[in-house]
Motif scaffolding. Sequence first.
Motif, PDB file in Angstrom:
ATOM      1  N   TYR A  75     -77.149  55.730   0.775  1.00 21.09           N
ATOM      2  CA  TYR A  75     -78.048  55.607  -0.372  1.00 21.09           C
ATOM      3  C   TYR A  75     -78.586  54.177  -0.463  1.00 21.09           C
ATOM      4  N   PHE A  76     -79.816  54.045  -0.913  1.00 23.49           N
ATOM      5  CA  PHE A  76     -80.347  52.715  -1.223  1.00 23.49           C
ATOM      6  C   PHE A  76     -81.157  52.801  -2.517  1.00 23.49           C
ATOM      7  N   THR A  77     -81.292  51.659  -3.157  1.00 23.16           N
ATOM      8  CA  THR A  77     -82.065  51.587  -4.396  1.00 23.16           C
ATOM      9  C   THR A  77     -83.548  51.522  -4.057  1.00 23.16           C
ATOM     10  N   THR A  78     -84.308  52.510  -4.489  1.00 19.97           N
ATOM     11  CA  THR A  78     -85.723  52.589  -4.108  1.00 19.97           C
ATOM     12  C   THR A  78     -86.549  51.439  -4.678  1.00 19.97           C
ATOM     13  N   SER A  79     -86.025  50.810  -5.735  1.00 15.64           N
ATOM     14  CA  SER A  79     -86.755  49.677  -6.321  1.00 15.64           C
ATOM     15  C   SER A  79     -86.451  48.353  -5.622  1.00 15.64           C
ATOM     16  N   ALA A  80     -85.511  48.378  -4.683  1.00 12.32           N
ATOM     17  CA  ALA A  80     -85.151  47.144  -3.983  1.00 12.32           C
ATOM     18  C   ALA A  80     -86.332  46.657  -3.138  1.00 12.32           C
ATOM     19  N   VAL A  81     -86.481  45.347  -3.064  1.00  9.39           N
ATOM     20  CA  VAL A  81     -87.568  44.743  -2.298  1.00  9.39           C
ATOM     21  C   VAL A  81     -87.286  44.889  -0.800  1.00  9.39           C
ATOM     22  N   ARG A  82     -88.249  45.458  -0.098  1.00  5.71           N
ATOM     23  CA  ARG A  82     -88.102  45.643   1.341  1.00  5.71           C
ATOM     24  C   ARG A  82     -88.599  44.409   2.095  1.00  5.71           C
ATOM     25  N   PRO A  83     -88.156  44.236   3.336  1.00  5.06           N
ATOM     26  CA  PRO A  83     -88.626  43.086   4.132  1.00  5.06           C
ATOM     27  C   PRO A  83     -90.143  43.145   4.337  1.00  5.06           C
ATOM     28  N   GLU A  84     -90.743  41.988   4.416  1.00  2.00           N
ATOM     29  CA  GLU A  84     -92.180  41.931   4.699  1.00  2.00           C
ATOM     30  C   GLU A  84     -92.437  42.288   6.162  1.00  2.00           C
ATOM     31  N   VAL A  92     -77.319  42.865  11.586  1.00  2.00           N
ATOM     32  CA  VAL A  92     -77.050  44.094  10.838  1.00  2.00           C
ATOM     33  C   VAL A  92     -75.550  44.348  10.918  1.00  2.00           C
ATOM     34  N   ILE A  93     -74.921  44.407   9.764  1.00  2.00           N
ATOM     35  CA  ILE A  93     -73.463  44.538   9.673  1.00  2.00           C
ATOM     36  C   ILE A  93     -73.105  45.815   8.921  1.00  2.00           C
ATOM     37  N   ASN A 217     -87.971  36.384   5.773  1.00  2.00           N
ATOM     38  CA  ASN A 217     -89.387  36.753   5.718  1.00  2.00           C
ATOM     39  C   ASN A 217     -90.270  35.731   6.422  1.00  2.00           C
ATOM     40  N   ASP A 218     -89.726  34.517   6.562  1.00  2.00           N
ATOM     41  CA  ASP A 218     -90.488  33.457   7.227  1.00  2.00           C
ATOM     42  C   ASP A 218     -89.540  32.678   8.124  1.00  2.00           C
ATOM     43  N   ALA A 219     -90.031  32.235   9.286  1.00  2.00           N
ATOM     44  CA  ALA A 219     -89.181  31.525  10.231  1.00  2.00           C
ATOM     45  C   ALA A 219     -88.622  30.238   9.654  1.00  2.00           C
ATOM     46  N   SER A 220     -89.299  29.692   8.641  1.00  2.00           N
ATOM     47  CA  SER A 220     -88.842  28.448   8.040  1.00  2.00           C
ATOM     48  C   SER A 220     -87.740  28.645   7.005  1.00  2.00           C
ATOM     49  N   ASP A 221     -87.480  29.905   6.629  1.00  2.00           N
ATOM     50  CA  ASP A 221     -86.408  30.174   5.661  1.00  2.00           C
ATOM     51  C   ASP A 221     -85.063  29.788   6.246  1.00  2.00           C
ATOM     52  N   THR A 222     -84.242  29.120   5.450  1.00  2.00           N
ATOM     53  CA  THR A 222     -82.913  28.707   5.920  1.00  2.00           C
ATOM     54  C   THR A 222     -81.812  29.666   5.474  1.00  2.00           C
ATOM     55  N   ILE A 223     -82.096  30.512   4.514  1.00  2.00           N
ATOM     56  CA  ILE A 223     -81.105  31.453   3.996  1.00  2.00           C
ATOM     57  C   ILE A 223     -81.624  32.872   4.174  1.00  2.00           C
ATOM     58  N   SER A 224     -80.789  33.729   4.694  1.00  2.00           N
ATOM     59  CA  SER A 224     -81.178  35.119   4.909  1.00  2.00           C
ATOM     60  C   SER A 224     -81.189  35.892   3.602  1.00  2.00           C
ATOM     61  N   THR A 225     -82.063  36.881   3.545  1.00  2.00           N
ATOM     62  CA  THR A 225     -82.080  37.861   2.465  1.00  2.00           C
ATOM     63  C   THR A 225     -81.432  39.138   2.999  1.00  2.00           C
ATOM     64  N   SER A 226     -80.820  39.918   2.120  1.00  2.00           N
ATOM     65  CA  SER A 226     -80.158  41.139   2.590  1.00  2.00           C
ATOM     66  C   SER A 226     -80.735  42.370   1.912  1.00  2.00           C
ATOM     67  N   PHE A 227     -80.731  43.449   2.657  1.00  2.00           N
ATOM     68  CA  PHE A 227     -81.084  44.770   2.128  1.00  2.00           C
ATOM     69  C   PHE A 227     -79.908  45.683   2.450  1.00  2.00           C
ATOM     70  N   ASN A 228     -79.332  46.308   1.419  1.00  2.00           N
ATOM     71  CA  ASN A 228     -78.118  47.094   1.594  1.00  2.00           C
ATOM     72  C   ASN A 228     -78.369  48.592   1.473  1.00  2.00           C
ATOM     73  N   ILE A 229     -77.801  49.320   2.416  1.00  2.00           N
ATOM     74  CA  ILE A 229     -77.759  50.782   2.338  1.00  2.00           C
ATOM     75  C   ILE A 229     -76.291  51.141   2.161  1.00  2.00           C
ATOM     76  N   THR A 230     -75.924  51.676   1.002  1.00  2.00           N
ATOM     77  CA  THR A 230     -74.520  51.852   0.650  1.00  2.00           C
ATOM     78  C   THR A 230     -74.122  53.331   0.655  1.00  2.00           C
ATOM     79  N   THR A 231     -72.877  53.564   0.277  1.00  2.00           N
ATOM     80  CA  THR A 231     -72.387  54.935   0.109  1.00  2.00           C
ATOM     81  C   THR A 231     -72.186  55.262  -1.364  1.00  2.00           C
TER      82      THR A 231
END
Length: 433
Positions: A75-84, A92-93, A217-231
């Motif tokens: 399951y994932f939250t449909t309102s979650a922001v997806r990657p550009e 991917v973990i 979203n950009d190569a200059s970003d130093t911190i990763s953003t995460s998108f989670n698909i959970t149970t």
Amino acid sequence: MSLILSSSCSDPASVGIELAPGNNQVGVFFVDFELPAEVVLLDSFNTTNQGLLVVGNEQDPYFGKTTSTGYSRMYFTTSAVRPESQAILDSVIFDLDIISVNGQDLEEAKTFSIHRLTEPILDTMYYNFDELMYEATPLASSEFVFGEVTDTIVSMQAEEAFAEEVFEKLKRGEEFDNVFNFREYFPGIAVQGLESNNTTVGIDLGEGTKLSFYYRNDASDTISTSFNITTVSSRSFNGVKSDRSGTATEIVQDKNVAYSTGDLVGMKSNLGMVIRLDTSPIDPFLDTLSGVVFKQAELKIENYESVPEGQASPSFFVAYFTDFSNDFLTRSDGQPLTVQRDGQPQVVEMEDGTEEPAVSVPAVGVINTEDEEYSMAITSHLNALFKNEITRKDWILYANTPSTTGDDFKKSLRQMKVSKGNIKVRAIYSKLR
């Protein structure tokens, strides 16, 4: 059925004194007799939405090879922001929230794998012998050393080809427009343990068991953003396979049929194998008595076979009433009949004024690991039988306790084996003056 009394005396034997300390007055009697035992494979039972995936492989000389596979939607939250669209994937973990471990040689590495289903989990009931098709190649797998840790989150790197495929869909595909599109594209997961593990884990479903995409979203970003698909809120079930070839339980083929398996009997959770007790020796014992009251009575299972270090036997059991059907008997209102706890009413008045057996407070057999025995108090039950308030029925011992949430029997592969001669009723009674 012959009745074997191990002792009967005007003063209780030493074991009787231990059973009822200080109760050593004249006119108190102690008796000890066996209950014949067999095993029954219960009809398939519902394992849908237990909130826990039971995953593992176990081998035992009595029960054979038992394999449990956990199946779940995601399951994932449909309102979650997806990657550009230009987002860069970092990793991917897949995390598994393990809340119980029951196995051998836990200082050695154990391998678990996650596979993508190739058919959907439907909105129907699934049973412990159900299974679904899944891809042979895992989307993630890894080795873990548990040691003394029995609850932990283990993480494994997703396979690169799988990670990139799903990430592209996540960025711009209609597969993530809603949960229904997603489940058509990705029906769910099957979680397995390596055959040689001889270990079973319980995996909690929710926020902790998830597939996480880390990206920038950009190569200059130093911190990763995460998108989670959970149970979270995901339909799930556990499927069990059993190969008992070459074992004493190989003869156990048909459901709800009682089998003699030599000197031993046993129960194994989630497989559905239980111990059936013939309580008919209680009848000739009670028939020899008049004007007595039972001071203390117990069902004793003594000297059960110890399990290897790292494993645990079931901690509790309840005793369901049964008959020739070898299934649970029910009251007129559909409630299953069980031996009731000491000090509780053994019969109740129904709405129509008739009396029927009580069902609300089952007696619980409790393990004593130090003495390697189980005991269940049955004093009130035996007194009710003696007074003809209830009718004697045979018992099915089922590894669960009403005090926990859900059904413990469906949440592990825990097992117990014992010699038939070590299952007995032990009672102290006195004559009324």
